[in-house]
Design a protein around this motif. Sequence first.
Motif, PDB file in Angstrom:
ATOM      1  N   ASP A 249       0.698  -1.047  -0.004  1.00 38.70           N
ATOM      2  CA  ASP A 249       0.005  -0.127   0.020  1.00 38.70           C
ATOM      3  C   ASP A 249       0.797   1.040  -0.133  1.00 38.70           C
ATOM      4  N   SER A 281      -5.110   3.057   3.558  1.00 43.95           N
ATOM      5  CA  SER A 281      -5.336   2.886   2.300  1.00 43.95           C
ATOM      6  C   SER A 281      -6.887   2.992   2.084  1.00 43.95           C
ATOM      7  N   THR A 290      -7.118  -3.145  -2.739  1.00 37.43           N
ATOM      8  CA  THR A 290      -5.748  -3.729  -2.333  1.00 37.43           C
ATOM      9  C   THR A 290      -6.374  -5.155  -1.936  1.00 37.43           C
TER      10      THR A 290
END
Lengths: 341, 341
Positions: A249, A281, A290
């Motif tokens: 991330d 994130s 993600t």
Amino acid sequence: MSITIKDVARRANVSIATVSRVINNKSDGVSDETRKEVLKVASDLGYYPNRVARGLVTNKTNILGLILPDITNPFFPSIVRGVEDTANKYGYNIILCNTDNSSEKEKTYIKILKENKVDGIICTSVAGSNDDSFKLSPNDKIPFVWLDRNLRETKAPMVYTDGVYGMCQIVDYIIKQGHKKIAYISGPKLNFSAEQRFKGYLKAINEAEIDVNNDLIKEGNYQIQDGNKCMMDIIESGEEFTAVVCANDLMAIGAIEALKSRGIRIPYDVSVTGYDDITISSITYPKLTTVAQPIYEMGCLAVDLLIKLIGGETIEKKEVVLKPELVIRESVGRVKRNWEI
Amino acid sequence: MSITIKDVARRANVSIATVSRVINNKSDGVSDETRKEVLKVASDLGYYPNRVARGLVTNKTNILGLILPDITNPFFPSIVRGVEDTANKYGYNIILCNTDNSSEKEKTYIKILKENKVDGIICTSVAGSNDDSFKLSPNDKIPFVWLDRNLRETKAPMVYTDGVYGMCQIVDYIIKQGHKKIAYISGPKLNFSAEQRFKGYLKAINEAEIDVNNDLIKEGNYQIQDGNKCMMDIIESGEEFTAVVCANDLMAIGAIEALKSRGIRIPYDVSVTGYDDITISSITYPKLTTVAQPIYEMGCLAVDLLIKLIGGETIEKKEVVLKPELVIRESVGRVKRNWEI
DNA sequence: TTGTAGGCGTTATCAT
DNA sequence: ATGATAACGCCTACAA
């Protein structure tokens, strides 16, 4: 100085052996009466046991060592929390060691932890690529487990999440959105997690029968600025791409910065993905698509394993592999078709 | 078991006293020859000292306790890093304790730390509003320092940054941008840092001769969701406001979310500020204007103090107060004038 | 320069 | 049911 078992014994008119028995809740061999009396005296005096002395005779400190690269990296606090909470559940405490991935520092720490007679060590740092660091002295092994570090040659068990699977999942997802020119910003190659994730990327790409373009593959060090720099390099290479897959991330955040600075819109012009699902994130703009690692659980499981090891159990399954999970948010869009331009 | 001083002594044909002397580098009273021999044998045998045994006799463990609410809160990792690095410099290690601000947990931890005979404690958690928690037994005090917790009644020294000053600075800055209707999302009132920051807000407001509007003041618990909720409450109250000052970055992030969800643009429609300058705050969109606390340094200074305390020095200055610094980024704009609409 | 021996606070093994 | 007492590994006077 402190109140000792002796003081309690004297005050309660019993021997230190008796006091020791009630302190340690030995069910047998002490009458209710004296037990009550001893407890009262101990409480009155404010006595509490000296774990250092106890440790010397029992050869057990109830302290665990936790070695990690840098608590300041947002990936680690959750691990620490998982480790601490679970250790606590079993009656253990944690000595924390930040190594900055320096094997020098790591060795020093391992030495100190051993000197302190910790009952076990959890290591999520470098340690070369084998267990050597832990063999300062060949005579005494200390129970330990690897966390998020899948080493080639080790006899110690390890806990990690399946990076090949995770990365494959997200790249697959991107491909399904129509992308074919997919850049990749890798973590440091010697790092096993980075290696795994890269494998996952290649696997997905190959299965979709897309050619890999090495000019679209860069390597960073898992930091924001690395993501930024790699992204810039890719942009400046002039190679075409419609998506960027980042190995974590932090680098995705750096990549997003770089893209924005060039006026490239996400996900309209370029899609971006991360890996780890750290707190940040879901705060970036746009919110990052993600792969979530069960970070906290990893910490918990590592301790569970370590406790078993300490208890002398033989671990049948040397590897505890967790499944990560795709988290779809806003940073990936369908690829633009020519006729849409 | 482990190699002990005895094994080394036997192998080197000297007494354990001599071995002890060379291990501890006692300059006097051991010939170069025997020193070399002992060192060689120790190294050959892979001997390393047992700190538990040593601690029992020296009454010194070289371990420090660090108590904090939750390492998962992005404010703390830097503190931990500062503490750890500095402790390490002095030859100490850290036992980490997460309390979740539960004074129950805190008490338990303090007890355990004392049982472990840590040489000192750094506490950045609740502990009621005084030192009582540390007086489990009145007889033995343990050196400790408060970190980022300015307690009313304490004899222990403390390290913190000037919250009144910091908040005053940023509110001042907002006022200079033409804002007069400035909402405030506070931290939990019993928390001293929250209290300080609120004072700073009021001070700036008063000095600018702006009336405070209590409907624009809400209290949260320093978490993202609190910022979100408080912001929603303020929006729904229907009160007019052009700026929102948050007592920390996390709540500012929550506030930004809330604002965005209502289609309110930052900073065009409303300005937002945070406090702390955690890493995330330069990643939000827009980037957060905030007040930077020297978090890492706070950790370092706390250890410096603690070491002095452990060394028996008397601390003249009980309070180490650091100055925070205004960090101007993108989340504050000039207020819209009527004729601009 | 080196060695002997007592003690740090506990636990644990014998007796009693 | 309770009490002496020997470890645990090390440091540190005190002796030699």
